[in-house]
Enzyme design. Structure first.
Site, short mmCIF file in Angstrom:
data_model
loop_
_atom_site.label_atom_id
_atom_site.label_comp_id
_atom_site.label_asym_id
_atom_site.label_seq_id
_atom_site.Cartn_x
_atom_site.Cartn_y
_atom_site.Cartn_z
N GLU A 101 31.54 -14.81 37.45
CA GLU A 101 31.13 -13.43 37.67
C GLU A 101 31.83 -12.81 38.88
O GLU A 101 32.25 -11.65 38.83
CB GLU A 101 29.61 -13.38 37.85
CG GLU A 101 29.00 -12.04 37.52
CD GLU A 101 27.49 -12.16 37.31
OE1 GLU A 101 27.04 -11.99 36.19
OE2 GLU A 101 26.78 -12.43 38.30
N GLU A 108 35.27 -12.06 37.89
CA GLU A 108 35.29 -10.88 37.01
C GLU A 108 35.15 -9.60 37.83
O GLU A 108 35.87 -8.62 37.62
CB GLU A 108 34.15 -10.99 35.99
CG GLU A 108 34.16 -9.87 34.96
CD GLU A 108 32.95 -9.93 34.01
OE1 GLU A 108 32.12 -10.86 34.13
OE2 GLU A 108 32.85 -9.02 33.16
N CYS A 135 22.54 -12.02 33.42
CA CYS A 135 21.88 -13.32 33.18
C CYS A 135 20.42 -13.18 32.76
O CYS A 135 19.78 -14.17 32.45
CB CYS A 135 22.02 -14.25 34.37
SG CYS A 135 21.71 -13.49 35.92
N SER A 141 28.51 -7.51 33.00
CA SER A 141 29.41 -8.66 33.09
C SER A 141 29.44 -9.33 31.73
O SER A 141 28.44 -9.35 31.01
CB SER A 141 28.87 -9.63 34.14
OG SER A 141 29.44 -10.90 33.94
N LYS A 155 14.45 -15.95 26.82
CA LYS A 155 15.51 -16.97 26.68
C LYS A 155 15.44 -17.64 25.32
O LYS A 155 16.43 -18.17 24.82
CB LYS A 155 15.36 -18.04 27.77
CG LYS A 155 15.64 -17.55 29.18
CD LYS A 155 17.10 -17.62 29.52
CE LYS A 155 17.35 -17.09 30.93
NZ LYS A 155 18.71 -16.60 31.12
N GLU A 185 17.39 -15.36 23.28
CA GLU A 185 18.80 -15.40 23.71
C GLU A 185 19.55 -16.57 23.08
O GLU A 185 20.66 -16.43 22.59
CB GLU A 185 18.85 -15.50 25.24
CG GLU A 185 20.27 -15.55 25.81
CD GLU A 185 20.27 -15.92 27.29
OE1 GLU A 185 19.50 -16.82 27.68
OE2 GLU A 185 21.05 -15.33 28.05
N GLU A 229 26.11 -14.84 19.19
CA GLU A 229 27.21 -15.04 20.15
C GLU A 229 27.07 -16.34 20.94
O GLU A 229 28.01 -16.74 21.63
CB GLU A 229 27.26 -13.89 21.17
CG GLU A 229 27.31 -12.49 20.58
CD GLU A 229 25.93 -11.96 20.24
OE1 GLU A 229 24.97 -12.29 20.95
OE2 GLU A 229 25.81 -11.23 19.23
N CYS A 250 12.78 -13.98 38.06
CA CYS A 250 12.31 -15.07 37.18
C CYS A 250 11.07 -15.79 37.72
O CYS A 250 10.34 -16.40 36.95
CB CYS A 250 13.42 -16.08 36.98
SG CYS A 250 14.95 -15.34 36.42
#
Ligand code: FES
Length: 591
Positions: A280, A283, A300, A320, A359, A362, A367, A505
Site C-alpha cells: 500500500e 502504491e 482493508c 487502494s 470478512k 469478503e 476476486e 476492528c
C-alpha cells in the site's frame, strides 16, 4: 452539573440533574432490567417496558430508561406494583418468543433470559397465536431469525447511528410487525454492509453471525493441512468471553488454545498486515509520483468496500487495489508457503479468525480466488473462536502463553498490531512511507496525530522529504463527509484511512458482546470505555515489540527476495491486489 436530591427505596442520594432514573439508579448501586435500551443516547425507544418503576410526580409507572430524575423524587424499584409490571412485560415478550434456547448460538449471552431470571418471569404464562416467523440465512455473514426478535429496535438504531444507511427497519404493523431490510429482503439483496453492528447490539439471537465452525470440523476430519491466522483485534477482546477484564490482551493464551484445537499452523495476520503496508505504501508513493487517483483510500475493511461499491462508485478509483491483510496472507499460504513446504495447495485449508462478519462475505468474493483456489476458505468471528474453545473443554484462563509458529510467516511487527484500531493502518503506512521518502526511521515512531476514537481525524504529516495531509474516518456516517469532499473535488487530503465499524476492528461486528446491563458500572458511556480499553491493549502490544515498522519484518524481506520480487511487482499484483465492482446493484432481483 448541578446535583439534586432523590430517594431510591427510601434511601437518600445526590445525583446529577439530567440523568434518567436508570442512570441515576446505576450510579447508586441498583440494577433495573432493560432490553430496548442499549447505551447512553442510543437505542432508547422505551418499547419493551421491562424497566418500569414507581416515581413520585408521575401518574403511573414510568420507563426508567427515558424518565428523568427531578429534585425530591422518590423512586421505588422493588414495590409489588413495579415488580409485577416488569414481570408481566417480560412474560408478554416470552409468549411470542422461540424457545429453542439449547440450539441458539446466543445461549449464555441472551439478555432476554437474563432479564427473565431477574424478574422471575415464567415461559408459557400467556397462550395464543404467535407471529409468523422466518429465517434469512442467504448472506455469508449474518442470519436473521424473526422468531427470536423482540422488536426492541436496537439494531435499527445502530445501523443509522453508525452508518446513516438505515438498512433495517420495522415492516408491517401491529401483531404482524417484524424487523428486516426494506421489503423484507435478505441482507444479500439489500445494500447491507454486512458489518454486524446490528448483531453486536441484538439482545437475543435474532441476529447472529453465520457460523462456519462446521467447515473447520470437516476440513480437519478430511485430513486437510489446516492453517489458521488471527487478526490483531481478536487478542484484545477474546479474554472477555472467559471473564477476563476488558482490555486484557490474550495473544499467548489464544495461540495456545489454537495449538490445542489441532491446527497445523498458527500464524498472526500481522504478517499479512506488514505485507499490506509494503504494497500500500508503494502504491501511494507511486500514485503521488505518477499522478494517480488521489486521495488514495485504504481498502482493508470489507464493510467499507461494500459501502463504497453501493453508495460511492465514483470514488472506487481512489481505493487502494490492495487486498485486506488476511486475504493477502491466505494467498501467500496457498502459493509461497505451499511451495516452500512441498504441500499441494489443494490440500491446504485456510481459516481466518476475525473480529468481523463482513470478512465472511469478503472471502467469498469472486476476486478472492487465484488459480481456482480461494485465498481463505473459512472465517470465524472472535465469538465463534470462543465457542470452539469452550466446546473443546479447553480451560482458557489456565493456558500457558505460547508463541505463533515461527516458520515462513512467524515474524510480525508492532505496525501490524495497530491495524485493529481506527488510525492504525494510517500510522503503520506512515511509518514505512517516512522511511522510503526520507531514507531514515522516524523518531519517535508513533504518529499520535492519527490516534483516538473520534469519528474523523485529520493531520498534516511531515514525511521528511514532503508534507502530506491525511484523514482517518470510522463509521460510514463519518466517512461520508470525506467522500462528499472527494466527489466535489475539494478534498485536501493525499491519503485517507476508512474503517467501517466505529472505532475500527476492536469494535467489529464479530467481537464479544458488550452488555451494559450484564456488566453494570458507573461509566457514562460503557461502549466508549470498551473501545478505549481494547484499543489500549493493541497500542501496548505495539510498544512491547522490538520490530515496529513493517519494512523491518525479516520474513517479509525474505518473501520479496525469494518469491514476490518487489512491492507492486507482477506476481504481487496477481496474488495480493484486487478490483472493485462499479455496477453493484443495491436491490438485485429477489430470490
Ligand atoms: Fe426501558 Fe425498554 S422501555 S429498557
Amino acid at each position: 452539573m448541578a446535583l439534586i436530591n432523590i430517594k431510591i427505596e427510601g434511601k437518600p442520594y445526590q445525583v446529577e440533574q439530567g440523568l434518567t432514573i436508570l442512570e441515576a439508579a446505576r450510579k447508586c448501586g441498583y440494577e433495573i432490567p432493560t432490553l430496548c435500551n442499549f447505551n447512553k443516547d442510543e437505542c432508547s425507544l422505551a418499547s419493551c417496558r421491562v424497566c418500569l418503576v414507581e416515581a413520585t410526580g408521575a401518574r403511573g409507572l414510568v420507563a426508567a430508561c427515558v424518565y428523568p430524575v427531578s429534585e425530591g423524587m422518590e423512586i421505588k424499584i422493588s414495590s409489588p406494583k413495579a415488580t409485577k409490571a416488569r414481570r408481566i412485560s417480560v412474560e408478554l415478550i416470552l409468549s411470542n418468543h422461540s424457545f429453542h434456547c439449547q440450539q441458539c448460538d446466543k445461549n449464555g449471552h441472551c439478555e432476554l433470559l437474563h432479564v427473565a431470571q431477574m424478574v422471575g418471569a415464567r415461559e408459557g404464562k400467556f397462550f395464543g397465536e404467535k407471529s409468523q416467523t422466518f429465517v434469512d440465512d442467504l448472506s455469508s455473514s449474518i442470519v436473521r431469525d424473526t422468531s427470536k426478535c423482540i422488536l426492541c429496535g436496537r439494531c435499527v438504531k445502530r445501523c443509522v447511528e453508525a452508518h446513516g444507511t438505515g438498512i433495517l427497519g420495522f415492516e408491517k404493523r401491529g401483531f404482524k410487525t417484524f424487523v428486516a431490510p426494506a421489503g423484507n429482503r435478505s441482507f444479500n439483496e439489500s445494500p447491507c454492509l454486512l458489518c454486524g453492528q446490528c448483531v453486536n447490539v441484538c439482545p437475543t439471537g435474532a441476529l447472529m453471525e453465520k457460523s462456519e465452525i462446521s467447515k473447520v470440523d470437516e476440513a480437519m476430519q478430511a485430513g486437510k493441512f489446516v492453517v489458521v491466522q488471527t487478526a490483531p483485534a481478536v487478542r484484545a477482546a477474546l479474554g472477555e468471553e472467559f471473564g477476563l477484564p476488558v482490555g486484557t490482551p490474550v495473544t499467548g493464551k489464544m495461540v495456545a488454545a489454537l495449538h490445542r484445537l489441532g491446527f497445523d499452523r498458527v500464524y498472526d495476520t500481522n504478517f499479512g498486515a506488514d505485507l499490506t503496508i509494503m504494497e500500500e505504501a508503494t502504491e501511494l508513493l507511486g500514485r503521488i509520483k505518477n499522478g494517480g487517483a488521489l486521495p488514495m483510500i485504504t481498502s482493508c475493511s470489507p464493510g467499507w468496500v461494500n459501502y463504497a461499491e453501493y453508495f460511492y462508485p465514483e470514488v472506487l478509483d481512489n481505493l487502494s487495489s490492495c487486498k485486506s491483510p488476511h486475504q493477502m496472507q491466505g494467498a501467500i499460504i496457498k502459493s509461497y508457503f505451499a511451495k516452500e513446504k512441498g504441500i499441494d495447495p489443494k490440500d491446504i485449508f485456510t481459516v481466518s479468525i476475525m473480529p468481523c462478519t463482513a470478512k465472511k462475505h469478503e472471502k467469498d468474493r469472486a476476486e478472492m480466488e487465484v488459480n481456482g483456489l480461494r485465498d481463505v476458505d473459512c472465517v470465524l468471528t472472535t465469538r465463534e473462536l470462543a465457542r470452539l474453545i469452550k466446546r473443546s473443554g479447553i480451560n482458557f484462563t489456565k493456558l500457558p502463553d505460547e508463541e505463533y509458529d515461527q516458520d515462513i510467516m512467524g515474524d510480525y511487527t508492532g505496525a501490524g498490531v495497530i491495524f485493529g484500531v481506527t488510525g492504525g493502518v494510517m500510522e503503520a503506512a506512515l511509518r514505512t512511507a517516512y522511511k522510503v521518502l526520507s531514507g531514515k526511521e522516524r523518531e519517535p515512531i508513533e504518529f499520535t496525530e492519527v490516534r483516538g476514537l473520534e469519528g474523523i481525524k485529520e493531520a498534516e504529516i511531515d514525511l521528511g522529504a514532503a508534507k502530506i495531509k491525511v484523514a482517518v474516518a470510522s463509521g460510514m456516517k463519518n466517512a461520508k463527509v470525506l467522500l462528499d469532499q472527494i466527489k466535489a473535488g475539494t478534498s485536501p487530503y493525499t491519503f485517507i484511512e476508512i474503517m467501517c465499524c466505529p472505532g475500527g476492528c476492536i469494535n467489529g461486528g464479530g467481537q464479544p458482546f458488550v452488555k451494559p446491563m450484564l456488566m453494570p458500572n458507573e461509566d457514562d458511556d460503557i461502549y466508549e470505555t470498551y473501545r478505549a480499553k481494547r484499543a489500549q491493549a493493541l497500542y501496548s502490544e505495539d510498544e512491547r515489540q522490538v520490530l515496529r515498522q513493517s519494512h523491518n519484518n525479516p520474513q517479509i524481506k525474505e518473501l520479496y527476495e525469494k518469491f514476490l520480487g518487489e512491492p507492486n511487482s507482477h506476481v504481487a499484483h496477481e496474488l495480493l491486489h484486487t478490483h472493485y465492482n462499479k455496477n453493484r446493484e443495491r436491490y438485485p432481483e429477489k430470490k
